[in-house]
Design a protein around this motif. Structure first.
Motif, PDB file in Angstrom:
ATOM      1  N   SER A  20       0.816  -1.215   0.000  1.00 44.90           N
ATOM      2  CA  SER A  20       0.000   0.000   0.000  1.00 44.90           C
ATOM      3  C   SER A  20       0.852   1.269   0.000  1.00 44.90           C
ATOM      4  O   SER A  20       0.376   2.336   0.367  1.00 44.90           O
ATOM      5  CB  SER A  20      -0.932  -0.001   1.215  1.00 44.90           C
ATOM      6  N   GLY A  21       2.111   1.146  -0.419  1.00 45.13           N
ATOM      7  CA  GLY A  21       2.995   2.308  -0.437  1.00 45.13           C
ATOM      8  C   GLY A  21       3.490   2.648  -1.827  1.00 45.13           C
ATOM      9  O   GLY A  21       3.667   1.770  -2.674  1.00 45.13           O
ATOM     10  N   THR A  22       3.697   3.942  -2.055  1.00 42.54           N
ATOM     11  CA  THR A  22       4.209   4.424  -3.336  1.00 42.54           C
ATOM     12  C   THR A  22       5.208   5.552  -3.095  1.00 42.54           C
ATOM     13  O   THR A  22       4.971   6.428  -2.265  1.00 42.54           O
ATOM     14  CB  THR A  22       3.060   4.968  -4.222  1.00 42.54           C
ATOM     15  N   PHE A  23       6.308   5.510  -3.845  1.00 41.49           N
ATOM     16  CA  PHE A  23       7.280   6.597  -3.889  1.00 41.49           C
ATOM     17  C   PHE A  23       7.356   7.062  -5.336  1.00 41.49           C
ATOM     18  O   PHE A  23       7.553   6.238  -6.232  1.00 41.49           O
ATOM     19  CB  PHE A  23       8.683   6.121  -3.481  1.00 41.49           C
ATOM     20  N   CYS A  24       7.209   8.351  -5.559  1.00 38.15           N
ATOM     21  CA  CYS A  24       7.372   8.920  -6.892  1.00 38.15           C
ATOM     22  C   CYS A  24       8.527   9.914  -6.837  1.00 38.15           C
ATOM     23  O   CYS A  24       8.529  10.817  -5.996  1.00 38.15           O
ATOM     24  CB  CYS A  24       6.095   9.616  -7.351  1.00 38.15           C
ATOM     25  N   PHE A  25       9.516   9.739  -7.714  1.00 33.39           N
ATOM     26  CA  PHE A  25      10.703  10.585  -7.756  1.00 33.39           C
ATOM     27  C   PHE A  25      10.655  11.396  -9.050  1.00 33.39           C
ATOM     28  O   PHE A  25      10.574  10.822 -10.139  1.00 33.39           O
ATOM     29  CB  PHE A  25      11.977   9.739  -7.751  1.00 33.39           C
ATOM     30  N   GLN A  42       6.490  -0.066   5.295  1.00 34.03           N
ATOM     31  CA  GLN A  42       6.770  -0.981   6.397  1.00 34.03           C
ATOM     32  C   GLN A  42       8.056  -1.760   6.135  1.00 34.03           C
ATOM     33  O   GLN A  42       8.242  -2.850   6.651  1.00 34.03           O
ATOM     34  CB  GLN A  42       5.583  -1.924   6.595  1.00 34.03           C
ATOM     35  N   GLY A  43       8.912  -1.172   5.306  1.00 27.76           N
ATOM     36  CA  GLY A  43      10.173  -1.816   4.987  1.00 27.76           C
ATOM     37  C   GLY A  43      10.142  -2.598   3.690  1.00 27.76           C
ATOM     38  O   GLY A  43      11.163  -3.153   3.276  1.00 27.76           O
ATOM     39  N   GLN A  44       8.995  -2.629   3.010  1.00 26.81           N
ATOM     40  CA  GLN A  44       8.863  -3.418   1.798  1.00 26.81           C
ATOM     41  C   GLN A  44       9.705  -2.896   0.633  1.00 26.81           C
ATOM     42  O   GLN A  44       9.955  -3.612  -0.324  1.00 26.81           O
ATOM     43  CB  GLN A  44       7.388  -3.546   1.378  1.00 26.81           C
ATOM     44  N   PHE A  45      10.183  -1.662   0.726  1.00 24.63           N
ATOM     45  CA  PHE A  45      11.000  -1.093  -0.344  1.00 24.63           C
ATOM     46  C   PHE A  45      12.484  -1.394  -0.166  1.00 24.63           C
ATOM     47  O   PHE A  45      13.280  -1.120  -1.054  1.00 24.63           O
ATOM     48  CB  PHE A  45      10.791   0.423  -0.424  1.00 24.63           C
ATOM     49  N   GLY A  46      12.858  -1.927   0.994  1.00 26.57           N
ATOM     50  CA  GLY A  46      14.274  -2.162   1.253  1.00 26.57           C
ATOM     51  C   GLY A  46      15.025  -0.850   1.125  1.00 26.57           C
ATOM     52  O   GLY A  46      14.601   0.173   1.669  1.00 26.57           O
ATOM     53  N   ALA A  72       1.410  10.239   3.266  1.00 18.98           N
ATOM     54  CA  ALA A  72       2.037   9.077   3.900  1.00 18.98           C
ATOM     55  C   ALA A  72       1.232   8.761   5.154  1.00 18.98           C
ATOM     56  O   ALA A  72       0.806   9.670   5.871  1.00 18.98           O
ATOM     57  CB  ALA A  72       3.492   9.383   4.257  1.00 18.98           C
ATOM     58  N   GLU A  73       1.015   7.486   5.397  1.00 17.01           N
ATOM     59  CA  GLU A  73       0.170   7.105   6.523  1.00 17.01           C
ATOM     60  C   GLU A  73       0.930   6.460   7.666  1.00 17.01           C
ATOM     61  O   GLU A  73       0.624   6.690   8.816  1.00 17.01           O
ATOM     62  CB  GLU A  73      -0.930   6.155   6.035  1.00 17.01           C
ATOM     63  N   VAL A  79      12.262   1.713   9.335  1.00 11.93           N
ATOM     64  CA  VAL A  79      12.355   2.579   8.158  1.00 11.93           C
ATOM     65  C   VAL A  79      12.778   3.984   8.588  1.00 11.93           C
ATOM     66  O   VAL A  79      13.642   4.604   7.965  1.00 11.93           O
ATOM     67  CB  VAL A  79      11.020   2.605   7.381  1.00 11.93           C
ATOM     68  N   SER A  80      12.206   4.477   9.663  1.00  6.98           N
ATOM     69  CA  SER A  80      12.580   5.789  10.188  1.00  6.98           C
ATOM     70  C   SER A  80      14.065   5.824  10.548  1.00  6.98           C
ATOM     71  O   SER A  80      14.756   6.811  10.280  1.00  6.98           O
ATOM     72  CB  SER A  80      11.722   6.124  11.405  1.00  6.98           C
TER      73      SER A  80
END
Length: 150
Positions: A20-25, A42-46, A72-73, A79-80
């Motif tokens: 459920s996460g997205t990063f757009c660069f 939740q760490g799924q992006f490594g 961001a939720e 991750v922090s």
């Protein structure tokens, strides 16, 4: 969890999606990068998200980083901690970091990373979109003016 990566020919953006996460660069100008974060990390992006930022630093030396985390939720403690380490290690390569937050939880998470990374005033936290938009416009304009003078 699998990460899907897509690149846009139109604006040159790179999008990472997982769960459920997205990063757009999106590179605003050489040396200014906008990262838009939505959903949960939740760490799924490594290391993929931070690796995209590191690539921009390698390309341009110094980087102005703008992070739109208004949608961001959730971010895990791990991750922090990774972001905190990233800011501490790359502070000399970062001109400024502007972060728009949309919730008290994300605001607090960024404030803790700001403090623990010992980066002083490098990281600016915004809760007002109009002020963040001014920082965004300033980053884009300043880089264009600098490039024109070079």
């Amino acid at each position: 969890m699998e990460i899907s990566v897509s690149k846009s020919i139109v604006d040159g953006s790179t999008v990472l999606k997982s769960g459920s996460g997205t990063f757009c660069f999106r590179r605003l100008t050489p040396g200014a990068l906008l990262v838009t974060i939505t959903g949960n990390d939740q760490g799924q992006f490594g290391t993929a998200a931070l690796d995209e930022i590191r690539l921009e630093i390698l390309r341009h030396g110094k980087l102005e980083l703008l992070v739109d985390a208004e949608h961001a939720e959730l971010v895990t403690v791990e991750v922090s901690q990774e972001w905190t380490r990233f800011f501490a290690i790359t502070r000399e390569q970062l001109k400024r970091v502007s972060v728009l937050t949309g919730s008290k939880l994300i605001n607090l998470t960024v404030a803790i990373a700001q403090h623990l990374s010992q980066t002083g005033n490098l990281i600016q936290i915004y809760s007002d979109r109009s002020l963040f938009e001014l920082a965004l416009a300033k980053a884009s304009t300043a880089q264009v003016i600098k490039n024109a003078r070079s």
